[in-house]
Design an enzyme around this catalytic site. Structure first.
Site, PDB file in Angstrom:
ATOM      1  N   LYS A  44     -12.119 107.197  81.282  1.00 27.88           N
ATOM      2  CA  LYS A  44     -13.394 107.128  80.566  1.00 27.88           C
ATOM      3  C   LYS A  44     -13.245 106.861  79.072  1.00 27.88           C
ATOM      4  O   LYS A  44     -14.216 106.477  78.406  1.00 27.88           O
ATOM      5  CB  LYS A  44     -14.171 108.439  80.772  1.00 27.88           C
ATOM      6  N   ASP A  45     -12.040 107.034  78.530  1.00 30.50           N
ATOM      7  CA  ASP A  45     -11.827 106.719  77.115  1.00 30.50           C
ATOM      8  C   ASP A  45     -12.177 105.264  76.825  1.00 30.50           C
ATOM      9  O   ASP A  45     -12.727 104.930  75.762  1.00 30.50           O
ATOM     10  CB  ASP A  45     -10.366 106.957  76.723  1.00 30.50           C
TER      11      ASP A  45
END
Length: 453
Positions: A44-45
């Site tokens: 998700k970064d």
């Protein structure tokens, strides 16, 4: 000198690792894209940075603003890193089924965490979807991320994750397998890979309680498919705009138990400490194995770190409480081992019915053995007490001996579980086990059901 200007520049270029023991029986080369190497320890970064930068570019997010998002934890962590580096405030709205570790980590990196109930409809004002939207309208100079419908999510994976996988496999990838939640990863990667080679198959991993698989196969959004589940990070009770079903060749569903068991197996068999959705993906791979050939190159994406599930899938007590540990239950002793040292709750013949009722409430139990100075002489259960109350409203002040039933049967520690099960009848709801020290413990129908694998 070779260094990054800030932590955000370390996102991406995560390794591709060959899986060995855990994919035995799958006739293909299986490679894991291990996203825990990102600084926020999850895939998700990537999209967190992309969504923020796109919002900055078109003015939705202004300097000094507040970022607001509903998250299962990983997107929140990615947003927290961006917020710190770029000087924003962050409010994360999270459902109460998410692990405590995720909530603690978000707070540790400066996010304000708002916890909402899981078992409510998406349109319920208490849901984390609704709360996120409400906070965005109430908070001055704020921006609601909405990772589900924000197409910068899938675009991040089209621009980054897809090209990485293509280059790392030298274009030899034949199948991409990934858990589907917001849909950003599968749609972004799938779009890029299909453009490179339309023959590449894209498989989504779904969970029971989610609508994706049936909707993909039938076009029907079946609300009967929606119910609470334990697996984190995949499955949804909505259809996010980021899920491009036209890019997905198929789904397979994985049970909560299988996802949890395979999460632990990945750590023990491959020395890769990853999270719950990775376990679901590996079990899903085994369910799909007839689709793979020896010359195939299958890439499976591992979303996040196992550190966020230490109190859950990696905790024996948590697993045992849900019947997820494959323990061999063959005799009475196996059923009671988790509470063998606890005090057996009893009621005496001369005590009042109200005392038994109070004990049932206090200890959350339904059956209680009745004793006198000679030993076990009877039993009471909540059904008998209810019937007695219906017949006589004053029964609460009567002594137990006037309403008790027959004493529960008594077995030894080594009694086979099949023999114990036969002692449960319409008239008998529990069995006592005689312990080595002369004491006793109780086995109920719920205990027997919990031992069924």
């Amino acid at each position: 000198m070779n260094f990054s200007k800030n932590i955000l520049e370390t996102i991406g270029n995560t390794p591709l690792v060959k899986l060995n023991k855990i994919v035995e029986g799958i006739d293909a080369l299986v490679l894991a894209k291990v996203e825990t190497f990102n600084p926020g320890n999850s895939v998700k970064d990537r999209m967190a940075v992309k969504m923020v930068e796109d919002a900055e570019a078109d003015g939705r997010l202004k300097p000094g603003g507040t970022i607001i998002e509903g998250t299962s934890g990983n997107t929140g962590m990615g947003l927290a890193l961006v917020a710190i580096i770029k000087g924003y405030k962050l409010i994360c709205v999270i459902s109460d089924k998410q692990s405590k570790e995720k909530m603690d980590i978000l707070r540790a990196v400066g996010a304000k965490v708002v916890v909402c109930p899981t078992d409510v409809e998406p349109t319920d004002p208490r849901s984390y979807y609704s709360v996120s939207k409400r906070l965005a309208t109430e908070t001055p100079n704020s921006w609601y991320v909405n990772q589900y419908d924000n197409l910068s999510n899938s675009l991040a994976h089209y621009e980054q994750t897809g090209p990485e996988i293509w280059e790392q496999t030298q274009g030899k990838i034949t199948h991409f397998v990934v858990g589907v939640g917001t849909g950003g990863t599968i749609s972004g990667v799938g779009k890029y890979l299909k453009e490179k080679n339309p023959n590449i198959k894209i498989w989504g991993i779904d969970t029971y309680g989610s609508v994706f698989k049936k909707y993909h196969e039938t076009g029907v959004f079946d609300e009967n498919e929606i119910y609470s589940y334990i697996t984190e990070g995949i499955g949804e009770d909505i259809l996010p705009k980021n899920v491009d079903f036209s890019l997905i060749d198929g789904f397979t569903k994985v049970t909560d138990k299988d996802a949890a068991v395979y999460t632990r197996k990945i750590a023990l068999e491959e020395a890769i400490f990853v999270g719950n959705s990775a376990g679901a993906c590996i079990k899903g791979l085994h369910q799909l194995k007839e689709h793979f050939k020896p010359e195939d190159v299958v890439v499976v994406l591992f979303h996040d770190s196992g550190s966020r599930y230490v109190g859950k899938m990696f905790n024996d007590d948590w697993m045992r409480e849900r019947g997820f540990l494959d323990e061999n239950v063959t005799k009475a002793e196996d059923v009671i081992k988790d509470h063998i040292d606890k005090q057996l709750i009893v009621v005496r013949t001369e005590e009042l019915v109200s005392h038994a009722i109070e004990r049932m409430r206090k200890y959350n139990i339904s059956q209680i053995p009745v004793v006198d100075i000679s030993g076990f002489v009877g039993s009471v259960d909540e059904t008998d007490l209810f019937r007695s109350y219906v017949a006589d409203k004053n029964v609460a002040e009567k002594p137990i001996k006037e309403v008790m039933g027959k004493p529960f049967p008594i077995v030894q520690l080594g009694t086979p579980i099949d023999e114990v099960s036969k002692l449960f009848t319409k008239e008998n709801d529990a069995v006592l086990v005689e312990l080595a020290n002369g004491g006793h413990q109780i086995i109920t129908k719920s205990d027997i059901i919990g031992a069924i694998k």
